[in-house]
Write a protein that holds these residues in place. Structure first.
Motif, PDB file in Angstrom:
ATOM      1  N   PRO A  74      18.518  15.133  19.254  1.00 10.02           N
ATOM      2  CA  PRO A  74      18.902  16.193  18.321  1.00 10.02           C
ATOM      3  C   PRO A  74      19.187  17.493  19.075  1.00 10.02           C
ATOM      4  N   LEU A  75      20.326  18.122  18.751  1.00  5.94           N
ATOM      5  CA  LEU A  75      20.722  19.359  19.417  1.00  5.94           C
ATOM      6  C   LEU A  75      21.129  20.418  18.414  1.00  5.94           C
ATOM      7  N   VAL A  76      21.126  21.661  18.886  1.00  3.17           N
ATOM      8  CA  VAL A  76      21.741  22.792  18.199  1.00  3.17           C
ATOM      9  C   VAL A  76      22.860  23.255  19.119  1.00  3.17           C
ATOM     10  N   VAL A  77      24.096  23.274  18.618  1.00  2.00           N
ATOM     11  CA  VAL A  77      25.264  23.656  19.413  1.00  2.00           C
ATOM     12  C   VAL A  77      25.878  24.903  18.797  1.00  2.00           C
ATOM     13  N   HIS A  78      26.099  25.916  19.628  1.00  2.00           N
ATOM     14  CA  HIS A  78      26.731  27.163  19.179  1.00  2.00           C
ATOM     15  C   HIS A  78      27.987  27.364  20.015  1.00  2.00           C
ATOM     16  N   GLY A  79      29.126  27.611  19.356  1.00  2.16           N
ATOM     17  CA  GLY A  79      30.348  27.805  20.117  1.00  2.16           C
ATOM     18  C   GLY A  79      31.549  28.117  19.258  1.00  2.16           C
ATOM     19  N   ARG A  80      32.710  28.120  19.921  1.00  2.00           N
ATOM     20  CA  ARG A  80      33.979  28.436  19.266  1.00  2.00           C
ATOM     21  C   ARG A  80      34.571  27.199  18.603  1.00  2.00           C
ATOM     22  N   LEU A  81      34.950  27.329  17.353  1.00  5.76           N
ATOM     23  CA  LEU A  81      35.568  26.240  16.611  1.00  5.76           C
ATOM     24  C   LEU A  81      37.048  26.178  16.954  1.00  5.76           C
ATOM     25  N   ARG A  82      37.523  24.984  17.296  1.00 10.11           N
ATOM     26  CA  ARG A  82      38.940  24.757  17.595  1.00 10.11           C
ATOM     27  C   ARG A  82      39.408  23.572  16.746  1.00 10.11           C
ATOM     28  N   VAL A  83      40.465  23.760  15.976  1.00 13.71           N
ATOM     29  CA  VAL A  83      41.051  22.690  15.175  1.00 13.71           C
ATOM     30  C   VAL A  83      42.447  22.443  15.717  1.00 13.71           C
ATOM     31  N   ARG A  84      42.753  21.180  16.007  1.00 11.73           N
ATOM     32  CA  ARG A  84      44.067  20.840  16.546  1.00 11.73           C
ATOM     33  C   ARG A  84      44.593  19.596  15.847  1.00 11.73           C
ATOM     34  N   GLU A  85      45.915  19.506  15.791  1.00 13.20           N
ATOM     35  CA  GLU A  85      46.570  18.339  15.223  1.00 13.20           C
ATOM     36  C   GLU A  85      47.411  17.681  16.294  1.00 13.20           C
ATOM     37  N   GLU A  86      47.393  16.349  16.314  1.00 11.77           N
ATOM     38  CA  GLU A  86      48.166  15.586  17.289  1.00 11.77           C
ATOM     39  C   GLU A  86      48.763  14.361  16.622  1.00 11.77           C
ATOM     40  N   ASP A  87      49.885  13.925  17.170  1.00  8.49           N
ATOM     41  CA  ASP A  87      50.475  12.658  16.740  1.00  8.49           C
ATOM     42  C   ASP A  87      49.807  11.535  17.508  1.00  8.49           C
ATOM     43  N   VAL A  88      49.305  10.551  16.786  1.00  4.84           N
ATOM     44  CA  VAL A  88      48.665   9.393  17.395  1.00  4.84           C
ATOM     45  C   VAL A  88      49.664   8.241  17.339  1.00  4.84           C
ATOM     46  N   PRO A  89      49.965   7.627  18.480  1.00  5.69           N
ATOM     47  CA  PRO A  89      50.953   6.541  18.447  1.00  5.69           C
ATOM     48  C   PRO A  89      50.453   5.354  17.622  1.00  5.69           C
ATOM     49  N   VAL A 103      38.589  18.222  15.495  1.00  5.26           N
ATOM     50  CA  VAL A 103      37.796  19.439  15.484  1.00  5.26           C
ATOM     51  C   VAL A 103      36.939  19.450  16.742  1.00  5.26           C
ATOM     52  N   ASP A 104      37.129  20.480  17.567  1.00  3.01           N
ATOM     53  CA  ASP A 104      36.418  20.625  18.830  1.00  3.01           C
ATOM     54  C   ASP A 104      35.555  21.877  18.792  1.00  3.01           C
ATOM     55  N   ILE A 105      34.526  21.864  19.618  1.00  2.00           N
ATOM     56  CA  ILE A 105      33.663  23.032  19.791  1.00  2.00           C
ATOM     57  C   ILE A 105      33.634  23.356  21.279  1.00  2.00           C
ATOM     58  N   ASP A 106      34.011  24.589  21.641  1.00  3.90           N
ATOM     59  CA  ASP A 106      33.827  25.072  23.010  1.00  3.90           C
ATOM     60  C   ASP A 106      32.455  25.730  23.041  1.00  3.90           C
ATOM     61  N   ALA A 107      31.478  25.018  23.582  1.00  2.01           N
ATOM     62  CA  ALA A 107      30.081  25.455  23.504  1.00  2.01           C
ATOM     63  C   ALA A 107      29.832  26.711  24.324  1.00  2.01           C
ATOM     64  N   VAL A 108      29.044  27.597  23.743  1.00  2.00           N
ATOM     65  CA  VAL A 108      28.562  28.793  24.415  1.00  2.00           C
ATOM     66  C   VAL A 108      27.088  28.607  24.765  1.00  2.00           C
ATOM     67  N   ALA A 109      26.351  27.934  23.871  1.00  2.00           N
ATOM     68  CA  ALA A 109      24.932  27.657  24.079  1.00  2.00           C
ATOM     69  C   ALA A 109      24.582  26.334  23.405  1.00  2.00           C
ATOM     70  N   VAL A 110      23.719  25.556  24.059  1.00  4.10           N
ATOM     71  CA  VAL A 110      23.275  24.269  23.536  1.00  4.10           C
ATOM     72  C   VAL A 110      21.784  24.134  23.834  1.00  4.10           C
ATOM     73  N   GLY A 111      21.035  23.640  22.879  1.00  9.49           N
ATOM     74  CA  GLY A 111      19.613  23.402  23.111  1.00  9.49           C
ATOM     75  C   GLY A 111      19.111  22.267  22.238  1.00  9.49           C
ATOM     76  N   HIS A 112      17.982  21.715  22.631  1.00 10.40           N
ATOM     77  CA  HIS A 112      17.367  20.668  21.811  1.00 10.40           C
ATOM     78  C   HIS A 112      16.831  21.283  20.530  1.00 10.40           C
ATOM     79  N   ASP A 113      16.913  20.525  19.439  1.00  7.28           N
ATOM     80  CA  ASP A 113      16.414  20.957  18.140  1.00  7.28           C
ATOM     81  C   ASP A 113      14.905  20.746  18.130  1.00  7.28           C
ATOM     82  N   LEU A 114      14.161  21.821  18.268  1.00  2.00           N
ATOM     83  CA  LEU A 114      12.706  21.727  18.398  1.00  2.00           C
ATOM     84  C   LEU A 114      11.996  21.513  17.061  1.00  2.00           C
TER      85      LEU A 114
END
Length: 164
Positions: A74-89, A103-114
């Motif tokens: 279990p983690l807590v992830v804090h970061g920038r939300l990035r949404v992208r669209e792509e064509d899948v063959p 939907v991607d997250i560029d993490a700034v901080a990550v830690g275990h969920d205590l």
């Protein structure tokens, strides 16, 4: 810059992949977040829909993630939300059905969920080589050895008797 910052609480869904790049190391893993709701009829918590995110962590955060995180934790992830669209063959579908949203997250901080367990923090000393292999986790291949690892198993144990 008007980035959308998010904090997600969930579980690691895939093993952490770590790669060195020209701009520094990057770690990547999939993260599962399941909504939980109180069900009055049953008198307990019920799982809702699970959303999956790809989390990217760069440089020191990426190296430390690769050395610290395993599938299912279990983690807590804090970061920038990035949404992208792509064509899948997929030749069997019309062009509009090939478009996928990621939907991607560029993490700034990550830690275990205590709230779900305990953790022991180990500070990385600057100038010392980082390890990218977690102790006791053999699925990451052969990497550098942990500088604090005992080189050979202890063969005898001396027990001190209390003084009477």
């Amino acid at each position: 810059m008007n980035d959308t910052m998010v904090t997600l609480v969930g579980n690691v869904a895939t093993s952490v992949e770590y790669r060195e790049t020209a701009t520094g190391g990057v770690a990547r893993f999939r993260f599962a977040v399941t909504a939980r709701r109180w069900d009055r009829e049953r008198g307990g918590w019920a799982d809702g829909h699970t959303s999956f995110y790809t989390v990217f962590a760069w440089r020191a955060l990426g190296a430390n993630l690769a050395a610290s995180v395993s599938v299912g934790e279990p983690l807590v992830v804090h970061g920038r939300l990035r949404v992208r669209e792509e064509d899948v063959p997929d030749e069997g579908r019309p062009p509009e059905a090939r478009r996928r949203t990621f939907v991607d997250i560029d993490a700034v901080a990550v830690g275990h969920d205590l709230t779900r367990g305990t953790a022991a923090f180990r500070r990385v000393v600057k100038g010392e080589p980082r390890t990218t292999e977690r102790q006791g986790n053999g699925d990451r291949g052969t990497m550098e050895r942990d500088p604090w690892e005992t080189p050979e198993p202890v063969t005898s144990l001396h027990v001190l008797e209390p003084a009477l």
